[in-house]
Design a protein around this motif. Structure first.
Motif, PDB file in Angstrom:
ATOM      1  N   PRO A  44       0.823  -1.221   0.000  1.00  0.00           N
ATOM      2  CA  PRO A  44       0.000   0.000   0.000  1.00  0.00           C
ATOM      3  C   PRO A  44       0.850   1.262   0.000  1.00  0.00           C
ATOM      4  O   PRO A  44       1.998   1.260   0.439  1.00  0.00           O
ATOM      5  CB  PRO A  44      -0.815  -0.109   1.290  1.00  0.00           C
ATOM      6  CG  PRO A  44      -0.079  -1.071   2.143  1.00  0.00           C
ATOM      7  CD  PRO A  44       0.684  -1.983   1.215  1.00  0.00           C
ATOM      8  N   ALA A  45       0.252   2.328  -0.471  1.00  0.00           N
ATOM      9  CA  ALA A  45       0.942   3.616  -0.492  1.00  0.00           C
ATOM     10  C   ALA A  45       1.194   4.086   0.939  1.00  0.00           C
ATOM     11  O   ALA A  45       0.485   3.681   1.861  1.00  0.00           O
ATOM     12  CB  ALA A  45       0.086   4.631  -1.231  1.00  0.00           C
ATOM     13  N   PRO A  46       2.206   4.916   1.157  1.00  0.00           N
ATOM     14  CA  PRO A  46       2.453   5.442   2.498  1.00  0.00           C
ATOM     15  C   PRO A  46       1.217   6.132   3.063  1.00  0.00           C
ATOM     16  O   PRO A  46       0.418   6.689   2.304  1.00  0.00           O
ATOM     17  CB  PRO A  46       3.585   6.453   2.295  1.00  0.00           C
ATOM     18  CG  PRO A  46       4.204   6.093   1.003  1.00  0.00           C
ATOM     19  CD  PRO A  46       3.138   5.444   0.176  1.00  0.00           C
ATOM     20  N   PHE A  47       1.081   6.082   4.370  1.00  0.00           N
ATOM     21  CA  PHE A  47      -0.089   6.660   5.029  1.00  0.00           C
ATOM     22  C   PHE A  47      -0.132   8.165   4.822  1.00  0.00           C
ATOM     23  O   PHE A  47       0.848   8.863   5.042  1.00  0.00           O
ATOM     24  CB  PHE A  47      -0.057   6.340   6.517  1.00  0.00           C
ATOM     25  CG  PHE A  47      -1.238   6.881   7.260  1.00  0.00           C
ATOM     26  CD1 PHE A  47      -2.479   6.299   7.116  1.00  0.00           C
ATOM     27  CD2 PHE A  47      -1.117   7.979   8.079  1.00  0.00           C
ATOM     28  CE1 PHE A  47      -3.579   6.787   7.791  1.00  0.00           C
ATOM     29  CE2 PHE A  47      -2.204   8.484   8.762  1.00  0.00           C
ATOM     30  CZ  PHE A  47      -3.435   7.879   8.615  1.00  0.00           C
ATOM     31  N   ASP A  48      -1.278   8.643   4.380  1.00  0.00           N
ATOM     32  CA  ASP A  48      -1.512  10.081   4.219  1.00  0.00           C
ATOM     33  C   ASP A  48      -2.755  10.432   5.010  1.00  0.00           C
ATOM     34  O   ASP A  48      -3.876  10.129   4.587  1.00  0.00           O
ATOM     35  CB  ASP A  48      -1.703  10.442   2.753  1.00  0.00           C
ATOM     36  CG  ASP A  48      -1.943  11.931   2.549  1.00  0.00           C
ATOM     37  OD1 ASP A  48      -1.714  12.707   3.503  1.00  0.00           O
ATOM     38  OD2 ASP A  48      -2.359  12.307   1.445  1.00  0.00           O
ATOM     39  N   PRO A  49      -2.585  11.029   6.202  1.00  0.00           N
ATOM     40  CA  PRO A  49      -3.754  11.294   7.048  1.00  0.00           C
ATOM     41  C   PRO A  49      -4.771  12.218   6.413  1.00  0.00           C
ATOM     42  O   PRO A  49      -5.951  12.161   6.743  1.00  0.00           O
ATOM     43  CB  PRO A  49      -3.146  11.916   8.309  1.00  0.00           C
ATOM     44  CG  PRO A  49      -1.813  12.405   7.918  1.00  0.00           C
ATOM     45  CD  PRO A  49      -1.357  11.517   6.798  1.00  0.00           C
ATOM     46  N   ARG A  50      -4.356  13.058   5.461  1.00  0.00           N
ATOM     47  CA  ARG A  50      -5.308  13.965   4.820  1.00  0.00           C
ATOM     48  C   ARG A  50      -6.371  13.215   4.039  1.00  0.00           C
ATOM     49  O   ARG A  50      -7.471  13.708   3.840  1.00  0.00           O
ATOM     50  CB  ARG A  50      -4.571  14.940   3.913  1.00  0.00           C
ATOM     51  CG  ARG A  50      -3.769  15.960   4.688  1.00  0.00           C
ATOM     52  CD  ARG A  50      -3.014  16.825   3.741  1.00  0.00           C
ATOM     53  NE  ARG A  50      -2.014  15.996   3.082  1.00  0.00           N
ATOM     54  CZ  ARG A  50      -0.762  16.337   2.870  1.00  0.00           C
ATOM     55  NH1 ARG A  50      -0.356  17.533   3.203  1.00  0.00           N
ATOM     56  NH2 ARG A  50       0.086  15.517   2.309  1.00  0.00           N
ATOM     57  N   SER A  51      -6.050  11.992   3.583  1.00  0.00           N
ATOM     58  CA  SER A  51      -7.061  11.243   2.841  1.00  0.00           C
ATOM     59  C   SER A  51      -8.109  10.629   3.763  1.00  0.00           C
ATOM     60  O   SER A  51      -9.147  10.172   3.297  1.00  0.00           O
ATOM     61  CB  SER A  51      -6.392  10.146   2.010  1.00  0.00           C
ATOM     62  OG  SER A  51      -5.791   9.182   2.855  1.00  0.00           O
ATOM     63  N   PHE A  52      -7.847  10.616   5.075  1.00  0.00           N
ATOM     64  CA  PHE A  52      -8.795  10.031   6.013  1.00  0.00           C
ATOM     65  C   PHE A  52      -9.530  11.068   6.848  1.00  0.00           C
ATOM     66  O   PHE A  52     -10.519  10.764   7.486  1.00  0.00           O
ATOM     67  CB  PHE A  52      -8.088   9.053   6.945  1.00  0.00           C
ATOM     68  CG  PHE A  52      -7.565   7.854   6.217  1.00  0.00           C
ATOM     69  CD1 PHE A  52      -8.431   6.900   5.709  1.00  0.00           C
ATOM     70  CD2 PHE A  52      -6.216   7.697   6.009  1.00  0.00           C
ATOM     71  CE1 PHE A  52      -7.962   5.804   5.030  1.00  0.00           C
ATOM     72  CE2 PHE A  52      -5.732   6.591   5.328  1.00  0.00           C
ATOM     73  CZ  PHE A  52      -6.610   5.646   4.833  1.00  0.00           C
ATOM     74  N   TYR A  53      -9.045  12.288   6.900  1.00  0.00           N
ATOM     75  CA  TYR A  53      -9.648  13.315   7.738  1.00  0.00           C
ATOM     76  C   TYR A  53      -9.884  14.585   6.923  1.00  0.00           C
ATOM     77  O   TYR A  53      -9.196  14.847   5.953  1.00  0.00           O
ATOM     78  CB  TYR A  53      -8.742  13.646   8.933  1.00  0.00           C
ATOM     79  CG  TYR A  53      -8.376  12.440   9.739  1.00  0.00           C
ATOM     80  CD1 TYR A  53      -9.311  11.831  10.563  1.00  0.00           C
ATOM     81  CD2 TYR A  53      -7.106  11.889   9.653  1.00  0.00           C
ATOM     82  CE1 TYR A  53      -8.983  10.711  11.295  1.00  0.00           C
ATOM     83  CE2 TYR A  53      -6.779  10.765  10.385  1.00  0.00           C
ATOM     84  CZ  TYR A  53      -7.723  10.176  11.205  1.00  0.00           C
ATOM     85  OH  TYR A  53      -7.394   9.061  11.917  1.00  0.00           O
TER      86      TYR A  53
END
Length: 76
Positions: A44-53
């Motif tokens: 999976p792609a690195p975690f990007d918190p902006r895509s979840f919040y």
């Protein structure tokens, strides 16, 4: 360098940078403990918190799918 020296520096990081710091630290700890990490092409792609919040809120299913995919690469 002690934790008390690091905390002021870490507190100035953005949320995304803090998540990345945790990822790097966990990877280093896993390597130190001899825990193998599978690397695959479909990782999976690195975690990007902006895509979840905020503006890009995701469904619970999407978050669960991301977490399940992230766990698959770690073995003891």
């Amino acid at each position: 360098m002690s934790i008390s020296d690091l905390l002021p520096v870490v507190s100035r990081l953005s949320h995304a940078e803090k998540f990345r710091l945790v990822q790097v630290m966990l990877q280093q700890l896993a390597e130190d403990e001899g825990i193998s990490v599978k690397t695959t092409a479909d990782q999976p792609a690195p975690f990007d918190p902006r895509s979840f919040y905020g503006r890009g809120q995701a469904t619970r299913e999407r978050i669960d799918a991301y977490l399940n995919a992230s766990r698959q690469g770690w073995e003891r």
